[in-house]
Design a protein around this motif. Structure first.
Motif, short mmCIF file in Angstrom:
data_model
loop_
_atom_site.label_atom_id
_atom_site.label_comp_id
_atom_site.label_asym_id
_atom_site.label_seq_id
_atom_site.Cartn_x
_atom_site.Cartn_y
_atom_site.Cartn_z
N MET A 83 0.82 -1.20 0.00
CA MET A 83 0.00 0.00 0.00
C MET A 83 0.86 1.26 0.00
O MET A 83 0.49 2.26 -0.59
CB MET A 83 -0.93 -0.05 1.22
CG MET A 83 -1.89 1.08 1.30
SD MET A 83 -3.06 0.97 -0.06
CE MET A 83 -4.13 2.29 0.32
N LYS A 84 2.01 1.19 0.68
CA LYS A 84 2.89 2.35 0.75
C LYS A 84 3.48 2.69 -0.61
O LYS A 84 3.75 3.85 -0.91
CB LYS A 84 4.02 2.12 1.75
CG LYS A 84 3.57 2.12 3.18
CD LYS A 84 4.74 1.93 4.12
CE LYS A 84 4.28 1.90 5.56
NZ LYS A 84 5.40 1.74 6.49
N LYS A 85 3.69 1.71 -1.46
CA LYS A 85 4.24 1.95 -2.79
C LYS A 85 3.17 2.40 -3.77
O LYS A 85 3.47 3.02 -4.79
CB LYS A 85 4.93 0.70 -3.31
CG LYS A 85 6.18 0.36 -2.53
CD LYS A 85 6.86 -0.84 -3.13
CE LYS A 85 8.12 -1.16 -2.35
NZ LYS A 85 8.84 -2.28 -2.91
N LEU A 86 1.93 2.09 -3.51
CA LEU A 86 0.84 2.43 -4.41
C LEU A 86 0.52 3.93 -4.39
O LEU A 86 0.27 4.53 -5.43
CB LEU A 86 -0.40 1.62 -4.05
CG LEU A 86 -1.61 1.80 -4.96
CD1 LEU A 86 -1.26 1.38 -6.38
CD2 LEU A 86 -2.77 1.00 -4.44
N LEU A 87 0.56 4.55 -3.23
CA LEU A 87 0.23 5.97 -3.10
C LEU A 87 1.18 6.86 -3.89
O LEU A 87 0.70 7.72 -4.65
CB LEU A 87 0.17 6.37 -1.63
CG LEU A 87 -0.26 7.81 -1.36
CD1 LEU A 87 -1.66 8.05 -1.89
CD2 LEU A 87 -0.20 8.10 0.12
N ILE A 90 0.07 9.27 -7.09
CA ILE A 90 0.38 10.70 -7.08
C ILE A 90 1.21 11.07 -8.31
O ILE A 90 1.02 12.11 -8.91
CB ILE A 90 1.09 11.09 -5.77
CG1 ILE A 90 0.12 10.97 -4.61
CG2 ILE A 90 1.66 12.50 -5.86
CD1 ILE A 90 0.75 11.14 -3.24
N PHE A 91 2.12 10.20 -8.72
CA PHE A 91 2.95 10.45 -9.90
C PHE A 91 2.13 10.42 -11.19
O PHE A 91 2.31 11.25 -12.07
CB PHE A 91 4.07 9.41 -9.97
CG PHE A 91 4.89 9.50 -11.21
CD1 PHE A 91 5.80 10.52 -11.38
CD2 PHE A 91 4.74 8.57 -12.22
CE1 PHE A 91 6.55 10.62 -12.54
CE2 PHE A 91 5.48 8.65 -13.38
CZ PHE A 91 6.40 9.68 -13.54
N LEU A 92 1.20 9.50 -11.32
CA LEU A 92 0.42 9.35 -12.54
C LEU A 92 -0.76 10.32 -12.66
O LEU A 92 -1.24 10.57 -13.76
CB LEU A 92 -0.10 7.93 -12.67
CG LEU A 92 0.92 6.89 -13.09
CD1 LEU A 92 0.26 5.53 -13.21
CD2 LEU A 92 1.57 7.26 -14.39
N SER A 93 -1.25 10.88 -11.57
CA SER A 93 -2.42 11.76 -11.61
C SER A 93 -2.27 12.93 -12.56
O SER A 93 -3.15 13.17 -13.39
CB SER A 93 -2.77 12.30 -10.23
OG SER A 93 -2.76 11.33 -9.27
N PRO A 94 -1.18 13.70 -12.50
CA PRO A 94 -1.06 14.82 -13.44
C PRO A 94 -0.94 14.38 -14.89
O PRO A 94 -1.43 15.05 -15.79
CB PRO A 94 0.21 15.54 -13.00
CG PRO A 94 0.55 15.03 -11.67
CD PRO A 94 -0.11 13.70 -11.53
#
Length: 58
Positions: free
Chosen positions: A1-5, A9-13
């Motif tokens: 889960m820690k690696k997913l956040l 966040i990186f892919l959202s923009p």
């Protein structure tokens, strides 16, 4: 889960500002008084032009 956040966040923009298709003319000026342009047409094709101060090359 820690690696997913951080991944989300990186892919959202990238997802928010992406284009599905290009339209119009895009220009790039070079440092030696030349230019390049790409014009994207509606049928999926494009036209590439390159020229300079003395006009388009033959």
């Amino acid at each position: 889960m820690k690696k997913l956040l951080p991944f989300i966040i990186f892919l959202s923009p990238l997802i928010a500002i992406s284009q599905n298709n290009y339209q119009g003319t895009f220009w790039r000026a070079n440092m030696v008084d030349t230019y390049e342009s790409i014009k994207f047409l509606k049928d999926g094709k494009f036209e590439y032009k390159k020229g300079g101060d003395l006009g388009d090359p033959e």
